[in-house]
Scaffold this motif. Structure first.
Motif, PDB file in Angstrom:
ATOM      1  N   THR A 183       1.752 -17.957  16.422  1.00 14.50           N
ATOM      2  CA  THR A 183       0.617 -18.150  17.453  1.00 14.50           C
ATOM      3  C   THR A 183       0.381 -19.688  17.083  1.00 14.50           C
ATOM      4  N   ASP A 184      -0.486 -20.457  17.946  1.00 12.64           N
ATOM      5  CA  ASP A 184      -0.650 -21.784  17.594  1.00 12.64           C
ATOM      6  C   ASP A 184      -1.978 -22.030  17.140  1.00 12.64           C
ATOM      7  N   GLY A 185      -2.866 -20.998  17.284  1.00 13.42           N
ATOM      8  CA  GLY A 185      -4.331 -20.998  16.721  1.00 13.42           C
ATOM      9  C   GLY A 185      -4.586 -20.708  15.325  1.00 13.42           C
ATOM     10  N   PRO A 186      -5.704 -20.551  14.591  1.00 13.58           N
ATOM     11  CA  PRO A 186      -5.992 -20.278  13.217  1.00 13.58           C
ATOM     12  C   PRO A 186      -5.774 -18.778  13.126  1.00 13.58           C
TER      13      PRO A 186
END
Length: 229
Positions: A211-214
């Motif tokens: 995933t690219d988010g936190p």
């Protein structure tokens, strides 16, 4: 028949509990390390820096070109050597910058935002937890720094065991530390190649894609575990 309740969870480390693949921040940290050592800043164009960042973003995927298996994770020396050779695949990068990139790499790893809450909740439910990682570095100082160590019942590192995932033997070692049967254990990882090696030991497996988010979707683990203690 309903599956047995999950009483133990094995977590992969990199790209499962922690992320650190912001290549721009990584390169900046390496430049600072060189400056602290009294070395001149690398003579790289903006285009080269962008290209290097793209290369670093897929560094361990590129590493399979040099080490098709996970042999790099059998020793600290091999890990460093494969990293150096992999970065050097990108033209124009000098050894001092490669060394700086390697040295600062662990400092840039940070927990996913949902990692600590999920680990704490598992602990509160009486679920035992082990971290199992193919890696050539001792990650315990980082686990201490981010407040995870006290939530774990063990850490299994490939370079210490002389085994790498997906070898079932290293999953068996994790089960020993959990003191939980494989049929009551969940493995959580990101690699459909490495993290499925416990299936032959009846370990259920959850693969979470990059995933690219936190937030990494670790809340799914709590849903699978349920509230049984």
């Amino acid at each position: 028949m309903a599956p047995e309740p999950i009483k133990g969870v094995i977590f992969d480390f990199h790209a499962t509990l922690v992320e650190g693949r912001d290549p721009g921040r990584w390169i900046e940290a390496a430049f600072r390390r060189l400056a602290e050592q009294g070395n001149a800043a690398p003579d790289l164009s903006a285009e080269q820096i962008t290209g290097l960042g793209e290369h670093l973003d897929q560094i361990w995927e590129h590493a399979h070109t040099i080490a098709p298996g996970s042999e790099r994770d059998l020793s600290q020396e091999r890990h460093r050597d494969v990293f150096h050779r992999t970065v050097a695949l990108y033209p124009g990068i000098k050894p001092d910058l490669i060394a700086a990139l390697y040295d600062v790499m662990p400092d840039l790893w940070v927990l996913f935002a949902d990692a600590l809450p999920v680990l704490r909740e598992l602990k509160s439910r009486g679920v035992r937890i082990v971290v199992l990682s193919n890696i050539g570095l001792d990650i315990r100082p980082l686990l201490d720094r981010v407040g995870v160590s006290g939530l774990l019942d063990g850490v299994v590192l490939s370079f210490e065991e002389g085994l790498v995932k997906p070898d079932p033997a290293i999953f068996a070692r994790a089960l020993e530390l959990l003191a939980v049967a494989g049929s009551q254990t969940l493995m959580v990882g990101d690699s459909p190649r490495d993290d499925v090696g416990g299936v032959s030991l009846q370990i259920r497996t959850l693969i979470l894609p990059r995933t690219d988010g936190p937030v990494h979707g670790l809340g799914m683990v709590l849903q699978m575990v349920g509230n049984d203690k």
